[in-house]
Enzyme design. Structure first.
Site, mmCIF file in Angstrom:
data_model
loop_
_atom_site.group_PDB
_atom_site.id
_atom_site.type_symbol
_atom_site.label_atom_id
_atom_site.label_comp_id
_atom_site.label_asym_id
_atom_site.label_seq_id
_atom_site.Cartn_x
_atom_site.Cartn_y
_atom_site.Cartn_z
ATOM 1 N N LYS A 20 0.827 -1.203 0.000
ATOM 2 C CA LYS A 20 0.000 0.000 0.000
ATOM 3 C C LYS A 20 0.869 1.264 0.000
ATOM 4 O O LYS A 20 0.584 2.207 -0.730
ATOM 5 C CB LYS A 20 -0.934 0.012 1.219
ATOM 6 C CG LYS A 20 -1.918 -1.163 1.229
ATOM 7 C CD LYS A 20 -2.872 -1.101 2.415
ATOM 8 C CE LYS A 20 -2.209 -1.299 3.761
ATOM 9 N NZ LYS A 20 -1.680 -2.649 4.029
ATOM 10 N N ARG A 99 -9.763 0.118 9.204
ATOM 11 C CA ARG A 99 -9.254 -1.240 9.281
ATOM 12 C C ARG A 99 -10.223 -2.198 9.960
ATOM 13 O O ARG A 99 -9.915 -3.360 10.154
ATOM 14 C CB ARG A 99 -8.007 -1.192 10.152
ATOM 15 C CG ARG A 99 -6.749 -1.634 9.481
ATOM 16 C CD ARG A 99 -5.697 -1.481 10.556
ATOM 17 N NE ARG A 99 -4.480 -2.133 10.220
ATOM 18 C CZ ARG A 99 -3.523 -1.571 9.496
ATOM 19 N NH1 ARG A 99 -3.677 -0.393 8.966
ATOM 20 N NH2 ARG A 99 -2.412 -2.223 9.296
ATOM 21 N N ARG A 138 12.380 -5.359 3.868
ATOM 22 C CA ARG A 138 11.803 -4.017 3.828
ATOM 23 C C ARG A 138 12.476 -3.054 4.806
ATOM 24 O O ARG A 138 12.688 -3.374 5.964
ATOM 25 C CB ARG A 138 10.307 -4.097 4.144
ATOM 26 C CG ARG A 138 9.664 -2.738 4.232
ATOM 27 C CD ARG A 138 8.199 -2.805 4.039
ATOM 28 N NE ARG A 138 7.485 -3.284 5.201
ATOM 29 C CZ ARG A 138 6.162 -3.269 5.285
ATOM 30 N NH1 ARG A 138 5.443 -2.845 4.265
ATOM 31 N NH2 ARG A 138 5.575 -3.708 6.369
ATOM 32 N N ARG A 171 11.231 -1.690 10.559
ATOM 33 C CA ARG A 171 10.068 -1.599 11.446
ATOM 34 C C ARG A 171 10.115 -2.717 12.471
ATOM 35 O O ARG A 171 10.316 -3.870 12.112
ATOM 36 C CB ARG A 171 8.777 -1.693 10.628
ATOM 37 C CG ARG A 171 8.371 -0.371 10.008
ATOM 38 C CD ARG A 171 7.226 -0.506 9.066
ATOM 39 N NE ARG A 171 6.087 -1.266 9.582
ATOM 40 C CZ ARG A 171 4.925 -1.353 8.951
ATOM 41 N NH1 ARG A 171 4.755 -0.714 7.796
ATOM 42 N NH2 ARG A 171 3.947 -2.055 9.447
ATOM 43 N N ARG A 182 -0.226 -9.822 12.468
ATOM 44 C CA ARG A 182 -0.792 -8.759 11.631
ATOM 45 C C ARG A 182 -1.662 -9.338 10.527
ATOM 46 O O ARG A 182 -2.713 -8.801 10.203
ATOM 47 C CB ARG A 182 0.334 -7.891 11.042
ATOM 48 C CG ARG A 182 0.982 -6.992 12.078
ATOM 49 C CD ARG A 182 2.330 -6.476 11.650
ATOM 50 N NE ARG A 182 2.276 -5.685 10.427
ATOM 51 C CZ ARG A 182 3.336 -5.439 9.654
ATOM 52 N NH1 ARG A 182 4.519 -5.911 9.984
ATOM 53 N NH2 ARG A 182 3.195 -4.715 8.572
HETATM 54 P P1 ATP Z 1 1.946 -2.384 5.534
HETATM 55 O O1 ATP Z 1 2.506 -1.094 5.985
HETATM 56 O O2 ATP Z 1 2.938 -3.360 5.132
HETATM 57 O O3 ATP Z 1 0.872 -2.204 4.496
HETATM 58 P P2 ATP Z 1 0.275 -2.823 7.738
HETATM 59 O O4 ATP Z 1 -0.915 -2.423 6.958
HETATM 60 O O5 ATP Z 1 0.139 -3.943 8.682
HETATM 61 O O6 ATP Z 1 1.374 -3.166 6.754
HETATM 62 P P3 ATP Z 1 0.610 -0.210 8.874
HETATM 63 O O7 ATP Z 1 -0.592 0.226 8.133
HETATM 64 O O8 ATP Z 1 1.855 0.559 8.743
HETATM 65 O O9 ATP Z 1 0.991 -1.695 8.550
HETATM 66 O O10 ATP Z 1 0.218 -0.327 10.415
HETATM 67 C C1 ATP Z 1 1.150 -0.747 11.377
HETATM 68 C C2 ATP Z 1 0.440 -0.972 12.686
HETATM 69 O O11 ATP Z 1 -0.165 0.254 13.119
HETATM 70 C C3 ATP Z 1 -0.721 -1.949 12.624
HETATM 71 O O12 ATP Z 1 -0.284 -3.283 12.765
HETATM 72 C C4 ATP Z 1 -1.567 -1.479 13.820
HETATM 73 O O13 ATP Z 1 -1.021 -1.895 15.031
HETATM 74 C C5 ATP Z 1 -1.410 0.024 13.744
HETATM 75 N N1 ATP Z 1 -2.473 0.638 12.927
HETATM 76 C C6 ATP Z 1 -2.348 1.219 11.706
HETATM 77 N N2 ATP Z 1 -3.524 1.661 11.244
HETATM 78 C C7 ATP Z 1 -4.452 1.344 12.185
HETATM 79 C C8 ATP Z 1 -5.856 1.500 12.291
HETATM 80 N N3 ATP Z 1 -6.570 2.059 11.309
HETATM 81 N N4 ATP Z 1 -6.471 1.026 13.406
HETATM 82 C C9 ATP Z 1 -5.774 0.462 14.393
HETATM 83 N N5 ATP Z 1 -4.452 0.267 14.352
HETATM 84 C C10 ATP Z 1 -3.783 0.701 13.276
HETATM 85 MG MG MG Z 2 1.983 0.602 5.026
#
Ligand code: ATP
Ligand code: MG
Length: 229
Positions: A20, A99, A138, A171, A182
């Site tokens: 993403k 999410r 990464r 990370r 996750r």
């Molecule tokens: P990637 O970055 O690889 O797409 P991802 O979607 O798991 O992976 P991030 O979106 O960076 O990672 O989110 C990292 C962490 O931050 C999540 O695992 C969660 O703990 C927290 N987080 C991010 N967005 C939310 C949200 N909308 N609601 C709750 N927690 C969140």
């Molecule tokens: Mg991301």
């Protein structure tokens, strides 16, 4: 610059590591009128700044769980205002929020009351084996959220961000144990949103093993839906 005829209000959905962040960077380059909010980047910045929400988030992120809805919703709402997302003529994209169902409902209500509802949701469909492999390679530049992959997309200077020259970080949640959490969290809480947005008729899916295969499809979709080519 692409000739966008109506505002783009895009949500990117996809498993952790599905790219993403990478797709977001590419979209921002090709569509300069779009701005982006990434919830994960915002949280990592809060952690770095040592704010109360950053302190709350740090341990939760390490475990691969979700931050409580109240906290993330207030952070995102502030950002929606700050970045002018609630202006009906703005074009923007969201990465990582919403999410779960609660977050999706809050967002929809906020957006629709400003005549700014999402008009496209794109699922990045990447095989799980491929994703697992990528995570180990990464590195990120925390202040900007720029993502590098040592195999597909290495930085020009090892360990340094291409634009600022600042150091890249690993990370703490990009390890096999947290990653499994996750993925589980994603499957249980986020996947149901696909069906939710499908009912509104705004869900599309792009599929592929690499970001280079996915991006042209995504770009084509945006051009097809929002511009005259
Ligand atoms: P990637 O970055 O690889 O797409 P991802 O979607 O798991 O992976 P991030 O979106 O960076 O990672 O989110 C990292 C962490 O931050 C999540 O695992 C969660 O703990 C927290 N987080 C991010 N967005 C939310 C949200 N909308 N609601 C709750 N927690 C969140
Ligand atoms: Mg991301």
């Amino acid at each position: 610059m692409s000739n966008i005829l109506r505002p783009i209000r895009l949500l990117l959905l996809g498993a952790p590591g599905s790219g993403k962040g990478t797709q977001t960077s590419r979209i921002l380059k090709d569509f300069p009128q779009i701005s982006a909010i990434s919830s994960g980047d915002l949280l990592r910045q809060q952690i770095k700044l040592g704010t109360p929400i950053g302190k709350e988030a740090e341990a939760i992120i390490k475990k691969g769980d979700l931050i409580p809805d109240d906290s993330i919703v207030s952070l995102i709402k502030e950002e929606l205002n700050a970045k002018n997302f609630l202006n009906a003529s703005s074009s923007w994209l969201l990465d990582g929020f919403p999410r779960n169902a609660t977050q999706a409902h809050v967002l929809d209500k906020t957006l629709s009351s400003h005549d700014s509802s999402l008009n496209l949701v794109v699922e990045l469909d990447v095989p799980e084996e491929v994703i697992l492999d990528r995570i180990e390679n990464r590195w990120v530049h925390i202040p900007s959220g720029r993502v590098y992959n040592l195999t597909f997309n290495p930085p020009k200077v090892p360990g340094k961000d291409d634009i600022t020259g600042e150091p890249l970080s690993k990370r703490p949640d990009d390890n096999p144990v947290t990653f499994k959490e996750r993925i589980d969290t994603y499957k249980h809480q986020t996947l149901p949103l696909l069906e939710y947005y499908n009912k509104f008729g705004i869900l599309r899916s792009v599929k592929g093993e690499t970001s280079d295969i996915i991006y042209p499809q995504l770009k084509e979709l945006l051009l097809k839906e929002f511009s005259k080519q």
